[in-house]
Enzyme design. Sequence first.
Site, PDB file in Angstrom:
ATOM      1  N   VAL A  91      25.366  80.842 140.146  1.00 23.25           N
ATOM      2  CA  VAL A  91      24.197  80.558 140.975  1.00 23.25           C
ATOM      3  C   VAL A  91      23.177  81.686 140.910  1.00 23.25           C
ATOM      4  CG1 VAL A  91      23.397  80.022 143.312  1.00 23.25           C
ATOM      5  CG2 VAL A  91      25.608  79.161 142.512  1.00 23.25           C
ATOM      6  N   ASP A 116      33.960  66.240 146.652  1.00 26.32           N
ATOM      7  CA  ASP A 116      34.234  67.662 146.887  1.00 26.32           C
ATOM      8  C   ASP A 116      33.495  68.166 148.121  1.00 26.32           C
ATOM      9  OD1 ASP A 116      35.625  69.963 146.270  1.00 26.32           O
ATOM     10  OD2 ASP A 116      34.151  70.709 144.840  1.00 26.32           O
TER      11      ASP A 116
END
Length: 225
Positions: free
Chosen positions: A20, A127
Amino acid sequence: MKKCFSTPAECQFVYVKGKVYKGVLSNGQRIAGKHIINDGHVETFVREGTSLSHVRHPNLVRLIGYCENHDEYFLVYELCHNGNLSEWLFGKAKVLSWIQIVEIAIDGARGLWFLHTYPEGCIVHRDIKPTNILIDANFRAKLSDFVLSKVMEVDQSHVSSEVRGTFGYVDPEYRKNHHVNASGDVYRFGVVLLQLLSGQRARFLARGGDITQLADPKLNGEYWI
């Protein structure tokens, strides 16, 4: 899916952690980037890009577009300035008020309902967990990270798949029959709700007790029953 820019060099990215990055587009818009290298993980790029490119809701992280350069890709999202829910639940420096907990729960439920009732077919996230629930600048919760998502046809009750997901959030039925459907997401979201109430990680939630024992001590008794 819109191509934001041709190379990563056209956006100023700053590494955060894992895959990220944070960045700023040339127009000044602040964004988050997920870095994907074409080493067998390009399926991640295709799946998440196609799953989100046409899906819009206030409680889903918005996919702005992507950039590519040779064998690497960036999926580009709106930046959620207040990080993810896990940081607020389990970090020592951050504390949620009861009203914030309630609003996050409502926001997450709205986002999940939208996915499960999508007109083109139920989108199963697969998820749902605190790290995949982001908090924006206005403290609205948004579901993120659709890499494991499955899209079912309108007339399908389930699709079959190998068991995927995060330990502690996968429902027993899915582990048994490998059927992916909306109920699995509901189970995962239920675990998240318990974590919102208790401030505890998933592995500690099997213990019994009444609401006063379950409630996060950081709330100092300031919650509604």
